[in-house]
Design a protein around this motif. Structure first.
Motif, PDB file in Angstrom:
ATOM      1  N   TYR A 388       0.808  -1.190   0.124  1.00 18.70           N
ATOM      2  CA  TYR A 388      -0.045   0.042  -0.118  1.00 18.70           C
ATOM      3  C   TYR A 388       0.846   1.309   0.056  1.00 18.70           C
ATOM      4  CZ  TYR A 388      -3.971  -2.938   1.449  1.00 18.70           C
ATOM      5  OH  TYR A 388      -4.849  -3.924   1.590  1.00 18.70           O
ATOM      6  N   ALA A 389       0.434   2.498  -0.644  1.00 19.80           N
ATOM      7  CA  ALA A 389       0.991   3.723  -0.416  1.00 19.80           C
ATOM      8  C   ALA A 389       0.275   4.370   0.587  1.00 19.80           C
ATOM      9  CB  ALA A 389       1.049   4.516  -1.662  1.00 19.80           C
ATOM     10  N   ASN A 390       1.131   5.387   1.335  1.00 19.35           N
ATOM     11  CA  ASN A 390       0.638   6.347   2.277  1.00 19.35           C
ATOM     12  C   ASN A 390      -0.223   5.702   3.458  1.00 19.35           C
ATOM     13  OD1 ASN A 390       1.715   8.244   0.349  1.00 19.35           O
ATOM     14  ND2 ASN A 390      -0.299   7.990  -1.125  1.00 19.35           N
ATOM     15  N   GLY A 391      -0.178   4.591   3.514  1.00 18.12           N
ATOM     16  CA  GLY A 391      -1.071   3.897   4.813  1.00 18.12           C
ATOM     17  C   GLY A 391      -2.751   3.962   4.324  1.00 18.12           C
ATOM     18  N   SER A 392      -2.836   4.197   2.885  1.00 17.32           N
ATOM     19  CA  SER A 392      -4.123   3.995   2.538  1.00 17.32           C
ATOM     20  C   SER A 392      -4.733   2.887   1.854  1.00 17.32           C
ATOM     21  CB  SER A 392      -4.416   5.245   1.434  1.00 17.32           C
ATOM     22  OG  SER A 392      -5.557   5.403   0.987  1.00 17.32           O
ATOM     23  N   PRO A 393      -6.008   2.619   1.952  1.00 14.46           N
ATOM     24  CA  PRO A 393      -6.597   1.554   1.368  1.00 14.46           C
ATOM     25  C   PRO A 393      -7.317   1.772   0.096  1.00 14.46           C
ATOM     26  CG  PRO A 393      -7.993   2.155   3.132  1.00 14.46           C
ATOM     27  CD  PRO A 393      -6.860   3.325   3.063  1.00 14.46           C
ATOM     28  N   ASP A 394      -7.392   2.956  -0.351  1.00 14.01           N
ATOM     29  CA  ASP A 394      -8.112   3.598  -1.465  1.00 14.01           C
ATOM     30  C   ASP A 394      -7.898   3.039  -2.904  1.00 14.01           C
ATOM     31  OD1 ASP A 394      -8.924   5.186   0.742  1.00 14.01           O
ATOM     32  OD2 ASP A 394      -8.223   7.222  -0.382  1.00 14.01           O
ATOM     33  N   THR A 395      -8.980   2.538  -3.448  1.00 12.34           N
ATOM     34  CA  THR A 395      -8.691   1.993  -4.895  1.00 12.34           C
ATOM     35  C   THR A 395     -10.179   2.555  -5.616  1.00 12.34           C
ATOM     36  OG1 THR A 395      -7.775   0.094  -4.110  1.00 12.34           O
ATOM     37  CG2 THR A 395      -8.962   0.028  -6.285  1.00 12.34           C
ATOM     38  N   SER A 396      -9.972   2.639  -6.671  1.00 13.02           N
ATOM     39  CA  SER A 396     -11.148   3.243  -7.628  1.00 13.02           C
ATOM     40  C   SER A 396     -10.726   2.599  -9.072  1.00 13.02           C
ATOM     41  CB  SER A 396     -11.312   4.725  -7.613  1.00 13.02           C
ATOM     42  OG  SER A 396     -10.225   5.504  -7.755  1.00 13.02           O
ATOM     43  N   GLY A 397     -12.021   2.724  -9.937  1.00 12.84           N
ATOM     44  CA  GLY A 397     -11.621   2.087 -11.282  1.00 12.84           C
ATOM     45  C   GLY A 397     -13.148   2.015 -11.855  1.00 12.84           C
ATOM     46  N   THR A 398     -12.935   1.532 -13.172  1.00 14.03           N
ATOM     47  CA  THR A 398     -14.107   1.239 -14.071  1.00 14.03           C
ATOM     48  C   THR A 398     -14.034   0.105 -14.852  1.00 14.03           C
ATOM     49  OG1 THR A 398     -14.192   3.766 -14.571  1.00 14.03           O
ATOM     50  CG2 THR A 398     -15.244   2.252 -16.007  1.00 14.03           C
ATOM     51  N   VAL A 399     -15.214  -0.715 -14.828  1.00 17.49           N
ATOM     52  CA  VAL A 399     -15.212  -2.043 -15.444  1.00 17.49           C
ATOM     53  C   VAL A 399     -16.118  -1.728 -16.852  1.00 17.49           C
ATOM     54  CG1 VAL A 399     -15.922  -4.461 -15.339  1.00 17.49           C
ATOM     55  CG2 VAL A 399     -14.885  -3.324 -13.435  1.00 17.49           C
ATOM     56  N   LEU A 400     -15.544  -2.145 -17.898  1.00 16.58           N
ATOM     57  CA  LEU A 400     -16.411  -2.066 -19.047  1.00 16.58           C
ATOM     58  C   LEU A 400     -16.610  -3.552 -19.430  1.00 16.58           C
ATOM     59  CD1 LEU A 400     -14.669   0.740 -21.210  1.00 16.58           C
ATOM     60  CD2 LEU A 400     -16.660   0.958 -19.589  1.00 16.58           C
ATOM     61  N   GLN A 425     -14.182  -8.147 -21.085  1.00 15.22           N
ATOM     62  CA  GLN A 425     -14.294  -7.339 -19.798  1.00 15.22           C
ATOM     63  C   GLN A 425     -13.040  -6.504 -19.912  1.00 15.22           C
ATOM     64  OE1 GLN A 425     -14.350  -8.394 -15.213  1.00 15.22           O
ATOM     65  NE2 GLN A 425     -16.207  -8.835 -16.340  1.00 15.22           N
ATOM     66  N   TYR A 426     -13.104  -5.127 -19.496  1.00 16.35           N
ATOM     67  CA  TYR A 426     -11.716  -4.414 -19.112  1.00 16.35           C
ATOM     68  C   TYR A 426     -11.944  -3.574 -18.059  1.00 16.35           C
ATOM     69  CZ  TYR A 426      -7.470  -1.768 -20.234  1.00 16.35           C
ATOM     70  OH  TYR A 426      -6.338  -1.240 -20.061  1.00 16.35           O
ATOM     71  N   THR A 427     -11.099  -3.835 -16.915  1.00 12.01           N
ATOM     72  CA  THR A 427     -10.873  -3.203 -15.821  1.00 12.01           C
ATOM     73  C   THR A 427      -9.854  -2.245 -15.699  1.00 12.01           C
ATOM     74  OG1 THR A 427     -11.831  -4.998 -14.521  1.00 12.01           O
ATOM     75  CG2 THR A 427     -10.813  -3.261 -13.116  1.00 12.01           C
ATOM     76  N   MET A 428     -10.104  -0.962 -15.582  1.00 14.43           N
ATOM     77  CA  MET A 428      -9.361   0.235 -15.322  1.00 14.43           C
ATOM     78  C   MET A 428      -8.952   0.859 -14.200  1.00 14.43           C
ATOM     79  SD  MET A 428     -10.025   2.135 -19.060  1.00 14.43           S
ATOM     80  CE  MET A 428     -12.130   2.207 -18.591  1.00 14.43           C
ATOM     81  N   PHE A 429      -8.118   1.025 -13.626  1.00 16.35           N
ATOM     82  CA  PHE A 429      -7.623   1.497 -12.303  1.00 16.35           C
ATOM     83  C   PHE A 429      -7.278   3.078 -12.277  1.00 16.35           C
ATOM     84  CE2 PHE A 429      -7.421  -2.923 -11.572  1.00 16.35           C
ATOM     85  CZ  PHE A 429      -8.349  -3.387 -10.624  1.00 16.35           C
ATOM     86  N   ASP A 430      -7.870   3.821 -11.518  1.00 15.39           N
ATOM     87  CA  ASP A 430      -7.398   5.248 -11.337  1.00 15.39           C
ATOM     88  C   ASP A 430      -6.524   5.310 -10.157  1.00 15.39           C
ATOM     89  OD1 ASP A 430      -9.527   5.960 -13.236  1.00 15.39           O
ATOM     90  OD2 ASP A 430     -11.092   6.267 -11.487  1.00 15.39           O
ATOM     91  N   LYS A 431      -6.940   4.414  -9.244  1.00 15.82           N
ATOM     92  CA  LYS A 431      -5.968   4.263  -8.017  1.00 15.82           C
ATOM     93  C   LYS A 431      -5.928   2.832  -7.581  1.00 15.82           C
ATOM     94  CE  LYS A 431      -6.130   7.922  -5.118  1.00 15.82           C
ATOM     95  NZ  LYS A 431      -6.525   8.813  -4.113  1.00 15.82           N
ATOM     96  N   PHE A 432      -4.934   2.516  -6.951  1.00 16.25           N
ATOM     97  CA  PHE A 432      -4.846   1.089  -6.417  1.00 16.25           C
ATOM     98  C   PHE A 432      -4.156   1.137  -4.995  1.00 16.25           C
ATOM     99  CE2 PHE A 432      -3.668  -3.596  -5.929  1.00 16.25           C
ATOM    100  CZ  PHE A 432      -4.777  -3.952  -6.459  1.00 16.25           C
TER     101      PHE A 432
END
Length: 460
Positions: A388-400, A425-432
């Motif tokens: 993880y980065a910055n002690g953060s669990p944040d993840t976001s993205g889009t699935v087509l 199916q294609y999964t794109m991550f903004d943040k992981f």
């Protein structure tokens, strides 16, 4: 995040033993040979094609008729005899990630460009008696090359009038909070309805109700469905012993620990079926604590999950179908065991999950879907450390996703025995795991986890 978690309502031990025996007995039918889905056994039993219950003629996405069938305990029938309540399913896939993984996902796969049999399942699914039905799945995992009890939901139902309205009362014995839910907004049956076994479908931090107790518990819940509109359910769970987990194929290594005596699961929902349109809105929750070392004393980790959800379906003449689903889950954590053992810096924290997705299907055959997901939580440098980065669990993205379902309708070849969906199916991550770039400290970016998933999903 390693779960280290005590339940609210406690059923007598004998009740849980009886429920566990019932599920184990039914499952034994399939385990010797080897996620609800559009199963041919349901179609044969009701005399309906799979498109009657499932949007796009396949997958867990239920129409209002499918919702009522599940609430009715899988017992609806056309009255004809000699129905075989057995089905099989297989998912094969080709998976490619934006950048090869540092290590192969399993001992039987590669760092990238994997061709796999993700799962092959047998089901005991349908009416077992006038008021008893089941959905029990045994699965061979082609990636891990192992077999296990998968989802299990055994129901007893009774119908009567309450205040002049038709009402269904039921009891469900199941092994995963939410697997009994008939609406496609909770994590267990939510979009995407199939996903990569060796790629990336989300971040590493998830709420407890999002698979935290999956297949390692035994629960019982009572529910009522009034006037085809109001749905209410209340239940509780107990953890399976390590030996039972081993016998059902879950393995001892990932044992979550001992649930306390007060785990509670609850659900409220309102459904409106206007024939050409349908709408649902609801609330749900899971409250539990777990003692990871299975000690009678000592600190526990407590989890309080509360969710809100809604959905809309445009069904029209079934030629053009559009759907939208959304949910938000807020989890409050009290990390007693994690904090006491130095595995977390903070005693309390939150983890939140948001999901929204929409689909369009033409002629129950051609479909396109898009979903957005986001996980947010409080920072904790120890709990969210390595990877993880910055002690953060944040993840976001889009699935087509785009898919083609040639088999599953009334006039399809092999109906109602054969079902097939082919999809891309294609999964794109903004943040992981807390960052867009270099989230693991080794130079891996969120976009490196973008996953292309080509699948063939069939049942018969």
């Amino acid at each position: 995040m390693t779960s280290r978690l005590k339940p609210l309502f406690s059923l007598p031990r004998a009740t849980f033993r009886a429920g566990a025996f019932l599920v184990a007995t039914l499952t034994a039918f399939g385990a010797g040979m080897q996620s609800a889905y559009a199963l041919p056994s349901f179609a044969r039993q009701t005399g309906q094609d799979c498109a009657a219950c499932h949007v796009g003629a396949y997958g867990p996405q239920l129409t209002p008729y499918g919702v009522r069938f599940k609430i009715g305990g899988y017992t609806d029938t056309d009255g004809k005899p000699d129905k075989l309540a057995v089905s099989a399913m297989m998912v094969a896939a080709v998976t490619h990630t934006g950048k090869e993984q540092a290590d192969p996902p399993t001992a039987h796969t590669h760092r990238n460009n994997n061709v796999t049999i993700d799962e092959a399942s047998l089901f005991l699914a349908g009416r077992l008696a006038d008021n008893v039905g089941a959905f029990v799945q045994a699965t061979y995992d082609g990636v891990e090359q192992s077999s296990a009890l998968d989802h299990a939901d055994v129901r007893v139902v009774h119908s009567m009038e309450v205040a002049g309205k038709d009402t269904v009362f039921g009891i469900s014995a199941n092994n995963n909070p939410g697997v009994q839910d008939p609406f496609n907004t909770m994590p267990v049956w939510g979009f995407p309805y199939t996903g990569p076994a060796v790629g990336f479908g989300g971040g590493d931090a998830t709420t407890l109700i999002n698979g935290g107790l999956e297949h390692r518990v035994m629960g019982a819940s009572a529910y009522a469905f009034w006037d085809n509109s109001l749905y209410a359910e209340l239940g509780t769970y107990r953890s399976l012993s390590p030996s039972v987990q081993s016998r059902t194929g879950q393995g001892r290594a990932d044992d979550m620990g001992r649930l306390g005596g007060g785990t509670s699961y609850w659900r409220l929902a309102w459904m409106q079926d206007w024939k050409k349109q349908a709408f649902t809105a609801g609330l749900f929750g899971l409250s539990a604590s777990i003692q990871p070392d299975r000690l009678s004393s000592g600190p526990t980790n407590k989890y309080r999950d509360v969710g809100v959800d809604a959905s809309y379906q445009f069904l029209g003449t079934r030629k053009h179908i559009g759907t939208i689903y959304t949910s938000y889950i807020r989890e409050r954590q009290t990390r007693g065991d994690l904090f006491a053992n130095g595995d977390a810096d903070k005693l309390k924290g939150n983890l939140n999950e948001f999901r929204i997705n929409a689909s369009y299907y033409y002629d129950q055959t051609w479909g396109v879907s898009m979903g957005r997901f986001a996980t947010r939580g409080n920072r904790d440098a120890t709990l969210y450390g390595d990877g993880y980065a910055n002690g953060s669990p944040d993840t976001s993205g889009t699935v087509l996703q785009a898919d083609w379902t040639p088999l599953g309708k009334e006039d399809s070849w092999g109906a109602p025995w054969a079902n097939l969906r082919l999809g891309l199916q294609y999964t794109m991550f903004d943040k992981f795991n807390g960052a867009r770039r270099n989230y693991d400290g080794s130079g891996r970016d969120a976009k490196d986890n973008n996953t292309l998933f080509l699948f063939a999903w069939t049942s018969f």
